[in-house]
Design a protein around this motif. Sequence first.
Motif, PDB file in Angstrom:
ATOM      1  N   PRO A 149      -4.454 -53.391 -53.464  1.00 48.11           N
ATOM      2  CA  PRO A 149      -3.018 -53.275 -53.200  1.00 48.11           C
ATOM      3  C   PRO A 149      -2.673 -53.764 -51.789  1.00 48.11           C
ATOM      4  O   PRO A 149      -3.476 -53.653 -50.871  1.00 48.11           O
ATOM      5  CB  PRO A 149      -2.763 -51.766 -53.324  1.00 48.11           C
ATOM      6  CG  PRO A 149      -3.873 -51.240 -54.156  1.00 48.11           C
ATOM      7  CD  PRO A 149      -5.072 -52.104 -53.835  1.00 48.11           C
ATOM      8  N   LEU A 150      -1.473 -54.297 -51.624  1.00 47.12           N
ATOM      9  CA  LEU A 150      -1.035 -54.753 -50.305  1.00 47.12           C
ATOM     10  C   LEU A 150      -0.856 -53.550 -49.375  1.00 47.12           C
ATOM     11  O   LEU A 150      -0.663 -52.426 -49.827  1.00 47.12           O
ATOM     12  CB  LEU A 150       0.286 -55.507 -50.434  1.00 47.12           C
ATOM     13  CG  LEU A 150       0.208 -56.851 -51.170  1.00 47.12           C
ATOM     14  CD1 LEU A 150       1.596 -57.480 -51.245  1.00 47.12           C
ATOM     15  CD2 LEU A 150      -0.768 -57.802 -50.474  1.00 47.12           C
ATOM     16  N   PRO A 151      -0.922 -53.809 -48.067  1.00 47.52           N
ATOM     17  CA  PRO A 151      -0.671 -52.720 -47.115  1.00 47.52           C
ATOM     18  C   PRO A 151       0.707 -52.089 -47.343  1.00 47.52           C
ATOM     19  O   PRO A 151       1.629 -52.761 -47.833  1.00 47.52           O
ATOM     20  CB  PRO A 151      -0.714 -53.417 -45.755  1.00 47.52           C
ATOM     21  CG  PRO A 151      -1.465 -54.685 -45.979  1.00 47.52           C
ATOM     22  CD  PRO A 151      -1.230 -55.084 -47.400  1.00 47.52           C
ATOM     23  N   ALA A 152       0.838 -50.825 -46.962  1.00 46.52           N
ATOM     24  CA  ALA A 152       2.091 -50.092 -47.158  1.00 46.52           C
ATOM     25  C   ALA A 152       3.280 -50.825 -46.528  1.00 46.52           C
ATOM     26  O   ALA A 152       4.378 -50.847 -47.089  1.00 46.52           O
ATOM     27  CB  ALA A 152       1.974 -48.682 -46.588  1.00 46.52           C
TER      28      ALA A 152
ATOM     29  N   ASP B  60       4.395 -53.766 -48.740  1.00 45.34           N
ATOM     30  CA  ASP B  60       5.023 -53.289 -49.967  1.00 45.34           C
ATOM     31  C   ASP B  60       6.383 -52.659 -49.663  1.00 45.34           C
ATOM     32  O   ASP B  60       7.367 -52.885 -50.368  1.00 45.34           O
ATOM     33  CB  ASP B  60       4.121 -52.291 -50.680  1.00 45.34           C
ATOM     34  CG  ASP B  60       4.597 -52.036 -52.100  1.00 45.34           C
ATOM     35  OD1 ASP B  60       4.082 -52.690 -53.018  1.00 45.34           O
ATOM     36  OD2 ASP B  60       5.506 -51.202 -52.277  1.00 45.34           O
TER      37      ASP B  60
ATOM     38  N   GLY C 137       7.245 -58.779 -54.657  1.00 49.70           N
ATOM     39  CA  GLY C 137       6.843 -57.379 -54.794  1.00 49.70           C
ATOM     40  C   GLY C 137       6.548 -56.980 -56.230  1.00 49.70           C
ATOM     41  O   GLY C 137       6.035 -55.890 -56.473  1.00 49.70           O
ATOM     42  N   ARG C 138       6.870 -57.842 -57.184  1.00 48.45           N
ATOM     43  CA  ARG C 138       6.641 -57.507 -58.595  1.00 48.45           C
ATOM     44  C   ARG C 138       5.296 -57.996 -59.112  1.00 48.45           C
ATOM     45  O   ARG C 138       4.914 -57.717 -60.241  1.00 48.45           O
ATOM     46  CB  ARG C 138       7.771 -58.088 -59.457  1.00 48.45           C
ATOM     47  CG  ARG C 138       9.106 -57.500 -59.057  1.00 48.45           C
ATOM     48  CD  ARG C 138      10.268 -58.054 -59.861  1.00 48.45           C
ATOM     49  NE  ARG C 138      11.506 -57.572 -59.238  1.00 48.45           N
ATOM     50  CZ  ARG C 138      12.714 -57.660 -59.783  1.00 48.45           C
ATOM     51  NH1 ARG C 138      12.851 -58.212 -60.978  1.00 48.45           N
ATOM     52  NH2 ARG C 138      13.771 -57.195 -59.155  1.00 48.45           N
TER      53      ARG C 138
ATOM     54  N   GLN D 276      12.000 -51.397 -38.993  1.00 46.76           N
ATOM     55  CA  GLN D 276      10.890 -50.607 -39.537  1.00 46.76           C
ATOM     56  C   GLN D 276       9.853 -51.468 -40.260  1.00 46.76           C
ATOM     57  O   GLN D 276       8.691 -51.098 -40.326  1.00 46.76           O
ATOM     58  CB  GLN D 276      11.427 -49.532 -40.490  1.00 46.76           C
ATOM     59  CG  GLN D 276      12.244 -48.445 -39.802  1.00 46.76           C
ATOM     60  CD  GLN D 276      11.368 -47.511 -38.978  1.00 46.76           C
ATOM     61  OE1 GLN D 276      10.358 -47.020 -39.453  1.00 46.76           O
ATOM     62  NE2 GLN D 276      11.743 -47.284 -37.733  1.00 46.76           N
ATOM     63  N   TYR D 277      10.277 -52.580 -40.848  1.00 48.98           N
ATOM     64  CA  TYR D 277       9.365 -53.354 -41.701  1.00 48.98           C
ATOM     65  C   TYR D 277       9.334 -54.862 -41.411  1.00 48.98           C
ATOM     66  O   TYR D 277       8.540 -55.580 -42.013  1.00 48.98           O
ATOM     67  CB  TYR D 277       9.738 -53.156 -43.176  1.00 48.98           C
ATOM     68  CG  TYR D 277       9.433 -51.773 -43.697  1.00 48.98           C
ATOM     69  CD1 TYR D 277       8.158 -51.464 -44.160  1.00 48.98           C
ATOM     70  CD2 TYR D 277      10.397 -50.763 -43.707  1.00 48.98           C
ATOM     71  CE1 TYR D 277       7.854 -50.192 -44.622  1.00 48.98           C
ATOM     72  CE2 TYR D 277      10.108 -49.485 -44.168  1.00 48.98           C
ATOM     73  CZ  TYR D 277       8.835 -49.211 -44.628  1.00 48.98           C
ATOM     74  OH  TYR D 277       8.540 -47.953 -45.084  1.00 48.98           O
TER      75      TYR D 277
ATOM     76  N   ARG E 119      -4.510 -56.941 -56.079  1.00 49.07           N
ATOM     77  CA  ARG E 119      -5.760 -56.201 -55.992  1.00 49.07           C
ATOM     78  C   ARG E 119      -6.571 -56.766 -54.857  1.00 49.07           C
ATOM     79  O   ARG E 119      -6.868 -57.955 -54.906  1.00 49.07           O
ATOM     80  CB  ARG E 119      -6.583 -56.298 -57.285  1.00 49.07           C
ATOM     81  CG  ARG E 119      -5.910 -55.724 -58.504  1.00 49.07           C
ATOM     82  CD  ARG E 119      -5.936 -54.203 -58.506  1.00 49.07           C
ATOM     83  NE  ARG E 119      -5.253 -53.665 -59.672  1.00 49.07           N
ATOM     84  CZ  ARG E 119      -3.931 -53.517 -59.811  1.00 49.07           C
ATOM     85  NH1 ARG E 119      -3.144 -53.870 -58.820  1.00 49.07           N
ATOM     86  NH2 ARG E 119      -3.400 -53.022 -60.895  1.00 49.07           N
TER      87      ARG E 119
ATOM     88  N   THR F 239       9.103 -55.310 -49.274  1.00 48.13           N
ATOM     89  CA  THR F 239       9.642 -55.922 -50.491  1.00 48.13           C
ATOM     90  C   THR F 239      10.465 -54.927 -51.308  1.00 48.13           C
ATOM     91  O   THR F 239      11.247 -55.330 -52.157  1.00 48.13           O
ATOM     92  CB  THR F 239       8.540 -56.543 -51.370  1.00 48.13           C
ATOM     93  OG1 THR F 239       7.625 -55.530 -51.776  1.00 48.13           O
ATOM     94  CG2 THR F 239       7.799 -57.626 -50.611  1.00 48.13           C
ATOM     95  N   GLN F 240      10.295 -53.625 -51.061  1.00 49.72           N
ATOM     96  CA  GLN F 240      11.164 -52.634 -51.689  1.00 49.72           C
ATOM     97  C   GLN F 240      12.572 -52.670 -51.109  1.00 49.72           C
ATOM     98  O   GLN F 240      13.495 -52.082 -51.666  1.00 49.72           O
ATOM     99  CB  GLN F 240      10.618 -51.213 -51.488  1.00 49.72           C
ATOM    100  CG  GLN F 240       9.334 -50.894 -52.219  1.00 49.72           C
ATOM    101  CD  GLN F 240       8.876 -49.465 -51.963  1.00 49.72           C
ATOM    102  OE1 GLN F 240       9.679 -48.537 -51.946  1.00 49.72           O
ATOM    103  NE2 GLN F 240       7.590 -49.280 -51.752  1.00 49.72           N
ATOM    104  N   ARG F 241      12.722 -53.309 -49.945  1.00 53.06           N
ATOM    105  CA  ARG F 241      13.948 -53.188 -49.152  1.00 53.06           C
ATOM    106  C   ARG F 241      14.750 -54.464 -48.995  1.00 53.06           C
ATOM    107  O   ARG F 241      15.717 -54.470 -48.236  1.00 53.06           O
ATOM    108  CB  ARG F 241      13.579 -52.686 -47.744  1.00 53.06           C
ATOM    109  CG  ARG F 241      13.274 -51.219 -47.693  1.00 53.06           C
ATOM    110  CD  ARG F 241      12.547 -50.792 -46.437  1.00 53.06           C
ATOM    111  NE  ARG F 241      12.446 -49.335 -46.411  1.00 53.06           N
ATOM    112  CZ  ARG F 241      11.525 -48.647 -47.087  1.00 53.06           C
ATOM    113  NH1 ARG F 241      10.638 -49.281 -47.831  1.00 53.06           N
ATOM    114  NH2 ARG F 241      11.508 -47.325 -47.019  1.00 53.06           N
TER     115      ARG F 241
END
Lengths: 474, 474
Positions: free
Chosen positions: A280-283, A286, A273-274, A409-410, A278, A289-291
């Motif tokens: 940007p990846l789909p929501a 992303d 995620g860091r 959810q992800y 380009r 990887t925030q979770r």
Amino acid sequence: MSDHPTASSVDVIIVGAGLAGLTCARDLHRHGLDVVVLEARDRVGGRTHSVELDGQTIELGGQFLGPGQDRAYALAADLGVGVFPTYGEGDHLVETAAGRVRRYRGTIPRLSPLALLDAAQAQARFERLARRIDTDAPWRSPGAAALDGQTLETWIRRTTRTRAGRRLFTMACQAVWSCQPSELSLLHALFYARSAGTLQQVIAVEGGAQQDRLDGGAHELALRLARRLGDRIHLGTPVDRIAQDEYGVRVTAGDRTWRAAHVVVAIPPTMSGRIAYRPPLPAARDGLTQRLPMGAVIKCIAVYPEPFWRSNGLSGQATSLRGPVSAVFDSSPRAGERGILLGFVEGAEARFLSARPAPERQTAVLGQLAELFGPRAAAPAGYTEQDWGTEPFTRGAYSAVFPPGAWTQYGHALRPPAGRIHWAGAETSPRWYGYIEGAIRSGEAAAATITALPRRDRPAKAVSDGGPVRKSAT
Amino acid sequence: MSDHPTASSVDVIIVGAGLAGLTCARDLHRHGLDVVVLEARDRVGGRTHSVELDGQTIELGGQFLGPGQDRAYALAADLGVGVFPTYGEGDHLVETAAGRVRRYRGTIPRLSPLALLDAAQAQARFERLARRIDTDAPWRSPGAAALDGQTLETWIRRTTRTRAGRRLFTMACQAVWSCQPSELSLLHALFYARSAGTLQQVIAVEGGAQQDRLDGGAHELALRLARRLGDRIHLGTPVDRIAQDEYGVRVTAGDRTWRAAHVVVAIPPTMSGRIAYRPPLPAARDGLTQRLPMGAVIKCIAVYPEPFWRSNGLSGQATSLRGPVSAVFDSSPRAGERGILLGFVEGAEARFLSARPAPERQTAVLGQLAELFGPRAAAPAGYTEQDWGTEPFTRGAYSAVFPPGAWTQYGHALRPPAGRIHWAGAETSPRWYGYIEGAIRSGEAAAATITALPRRDRPAKAVSDGGPVRKSAT
């Protein structure tokens, strides 16, 4: 950033030279594809790693294999790395929460029978729940929403009946997931165990995931794979950005750029995620990887002239309900010409000790080893430790921990490629998630996906350098 | 990367031109310090944003103010931005889970009295628990470990007694935190409410956080602050790396570099974790940013020739237990010369609709507005939406959501500077976490910290260009 006219072109770029990236590169190379492996560190191996200390090979990362880990055993055989059993003869030790040390044999520590019964009943319930889990799609398992709506801690509190039983079960969880039971979803815990078979297989030495070791250490697997790949591996090359369009990908690390038809990102989700992508990846990807944070573990290793505990009838295996070291193993080389004790500091203890000065940490660890194995343990010939949370290109271990809600959810965004970007790594495997075995399987799976693509999507070195990859915004 | 000889030197570098970064820059500038603000986007404002649609200013981000948000009202007054009340005359609407639409007045929707009583009792218990929270250090609140060991969902299931009451309370939670109650720690929910005062203040319009709006939109605050800062703000400048040593910091964005005595990183925690730091940040700070994902929300805006619902005796405010839009507001300009309906799609609904084609999403949203406000709502003069999860430099909204275990294990790393790197942003404020007010307070606090430093640590433009900031590893 300009469109580097000096970009090198290959068929497939692999990001990360851990066991996932290396096995993927090996398989693609065997298929006749041209690959390059970009590794941030100045070494290969990812979460497996060895160093020399006092003339001995010391394992700082993943090191055990066990039944069911077929691809790992096959890889070791293929590479000529010998397998031998984790030392386990004699009595094991258990340290109570009050600091009393007791000997025992077999798999059941000498603790209050009530606590043992309580923990055993909880484990039986856990195993029954785990059997329901669909490891290919945990979010589709029966009752997934409810299982993913609670922490493992909530479940332990509701399931255990004694304080001692709860403590015992909690300690096992900390050892398995290197975090507190509050931090992970019950669904994730069940999935993890199911992906390995059972929780019993996860925690056991004989017949379980800690059964065997490798001559020269598990890092040998990566070193030998890397030798075969030669200069296709670029060390000290942390990837900054990945651009893709319908014709191919462009991967940038510092002032170097590579082009290819596909890229395989074989690093932990939080690290992936860091990278700047380009477009940007789909929501969903992303958000995933925030979770997915990494667990927290410090591996502590003490080297002695000989495995002195063995002559005292001790196996070198110990479990502590007190800490800071929660589990100890005899990690001596096969022939036992030296003695090595390996201690794990996990979860909250790892976070606390990580922030303390190194001498204080060493004193705490060696002090506990001495309580367990006697005063000789306090004065090793050598001592070292690996705090995975401080490693800038891993930032924790053993593996990523799904908090509540993340799988449902992800989870669907964990494995599918994002266009020409494929994901590998121990966290992407439905079998043996987080293990050496999972890493190998994920690398092999990513390679198989790419080589199975229809011809027009197959890698082809002819990706032109002046192609329409969009100019990066920076 | 070479040590750019062309680096510009200032006293303080601010990363992010949202309201935190801009107020911080304003305060430092007022103190006579030389600042530069580096903003990734081609606009200022962060999570406040406006566009023109059909001749109207449309608010795509944070837009409400309410009692207790003193610094926000003061900033609006200082900048000459007028405040007016959110339109609320007439009947509100509530849509049941079965799709029935009912009118009501005041604060209590027309639902089953049993469900209302159940939800009200749950809220009262929540408010009592929230009063215990220490907003400066939530991990030190009484019973913090137990509160942080469970999800909000676990608490709702245990606390509510009826299915309808649970649904009502759950819907309110989704609207507040833009995620499912499974995803956040009970401790975080309580902290969040406490940081705003009470949960009632969070959810209320009149007397609560949705009470007031700003002429020209909340984005005006950022635009006017930016005008005063002039060319100190660099747009389109996403920061890649931050290096620090005992003498100062060096901040790199693409091929440009700035030097300063301090840097203030005023972006969401998960975004701050994507910058490469040299030396690497401590494990606790990195572990924190691995654990603070953003909520999921799509803001949907429909513009009509007039606010036609008002003549039907409707306030434009609606709540739906059915979705996909969970809450609707009249977002017309102060004079009501046009009619604007604003709908929020949150949590699981946002994730689902985010992945669908835009026309399908628009049809779903306008279809629901028509069910609520009649057929005229289905044919707006203009329609637009802002899916914050797809924004590469925010990746979600309204704010970061702490999963279980994060506050107690990593919360201590949220606010303290890491050497010369200071943290700001709406998530770092103990008061009004996640709000415009929190962002402003955090920017002011970071500026106050820097200007209060002893003279030798104070910014000084004399940071030499050839100083010993370590060569970056890439």
